[in-house]
Design a protein around this motif. Structure first.
Motif, mmCIF file in Angstrom:
data_model
loop_
_atom_site.group_PDB
_atom_site.id
_atom_site.type_symbol
_atom_site.label_atom_id
_atom_site.label_comp_id
_atom_site.label_asym_id
_atom_site.label_seq_id
_atom_site.Cartn_x
_atom_site.Cartn_y
_atom_site.Cartn_z
ATOM 1 N N LYS A 131 0.547 -1.157 0.096
ATOM 2 C CA LYS A 131 -0.070 0.085 -0.182
ATOM 3 C C LYS A 131 0.685 1.220 -0.069
ATOM 4 O O LYS A 131 0.397 2.487 -0.065
ATOM 5 N N MET A 132 2.001 1.934 0.406
ATOM 6 C CA MET A 132 2.890 1.889 0.788
ATOM 7 C C MET A 132 2.845 3.237 -0.807
ATOM 8 O O MET A 132 3.539 4.029 -0.603
ATOM 9 N N THR A 133 3.052 2.510 -1.660
ATOM 10 C CA THR A 133 4.014 2.897 -3.364
ATOM 11 C C THR A 133 2.317 3.908 -3.392
ATOM 12 O O THR A 133 3.358 4.791 -4.716
ATOM 13 N N ARG A 134 1.213 3.823 -3.360
ATOM 14 C CA ARG A 134 0.177 4.715 -3.574
ATOM 15 C C ARG A 134 0.570 6.385 -2.272
ATOM 16 O O ARG A 134 -0.751 6.740 -2.018
ATOM 17 N N VAL A 135 1.122 6.318 -1.326
ATOM 18 C CA VAL A 135 1.538 7.226 -0.898
ATOM 19 C C VAL A 135 1.596 8.685 -1.551
ATOM 20 O O VAL A 135 2.171 8.689 -2.025
ATOM 21 N N LYS A 136 1.442 9.817 -0.976
ATOM 22 C CA LYS A 136 0.732 11.165 -1.650
ATOM 23 C C LYS A 136 2.128 11.616 -1.232
ATOM 24 O O LYS A 136 2.538 11.931 -0.460
ATOM 25 N N GLY A 137 2.835 12.293 -2.320
ATOM 26 C CA GLY A 137 4.107 12.889 -2.467
ATOM 27 C C GLY A 137 5.354 12.183 -2.385
ATOM 28 O O GLY A 137 6.788 12.577 -1.543
#
Length: 202
Positions: free
Chosen positions: A90-96
């Protein structure tokens, strides 16, 4: 009559106390043995306190079985690896997220996927030990060692101050815990293998 009344009163009191606390001291003491076995076994690991915390809940299933102890440790490690793998994905979708962080996360996703596969193989293999014990155990030890390497490789991808930030902190916290639990599981697998080998010697 007074003496008889006092005697009956004492007898009634003893019966009430006995009913309120029916478990003998010996039984309560005996119920702690599996936990004591786990505590003693966990001394062979690098993170004994974590080992005890992870395995104490399974004391009734483990009893005093070295194989069941190792099997449970692997199962706990697999469960945590799956959870961490889902979290990292899920961390690939973290903003910025920065490009270098993104690549490190992608590499970690692959590492954690391999970890889950190898721990799954290890759990199945340990459940099949019987004949060809050394061959089965060698497979388990190899796969768990490889899983631990994968976890550490994921962590290495975030080394250096340039990677500092929330993404690194979140992933390192999760994966480092899995690595510690896997290290403990490997130690208990090695302990089971060595004890079984010693017992088989004439």
């Amino acid at each position: 009559m007074v003496r008889l009344g006092v005697s009956l009163l004492l007898l009634s009191t003893l019966l009430v106390l006995n009913t309120a606390n029916p478990t003998p001291v010996k039984s309560r003491s005996h119920s702690k043995y599996p936990t004591n076995f786990i505590r003693a076994s966990c001394k062979a690991t690098s993170y004994p306190a974590l080992c005890v915390r992870c395995l104490s809940a399974f004391a009734k299933q483990i009893r005093q079985s070295e194989q069941q102890l190792a099997q449970t440790a692997l199962t706990v490690s697999l469960s945590r690896a799956r959870s961490a793998s889902n979290f990292v994905s899920k961390m690939t979708r973290v903003k910025g997220i920065k490009p270098r962080e993104y690549q490190a996360v992608r590499d970690c996703i692959e590492n954690m996927g391999d970890t889950v596969d190898r721990l799954s193989q290890s759990v199945r293999e340990l459940g099949q030990v019987g004949q060809d014990f050394l061959w089965h155990m060698s497979n388990v030890q190899t796969w768990v060692s490889a899983a631990l390497t994968d976890e550490n490789t994921c962590l290495d991808g975030f080394s250096g101050h340039s990677m500092d930030g929330n993404v690194k902190a979140a992933i390192r916290r999760r994966v480092a815990n899995v690595a510690q639990v896997t290290s403990n599981a490997l130690a208990l697998v090695n302990r089971f293998a060595s004890k079984h080998t010693v017992e088989d010697q004439p």
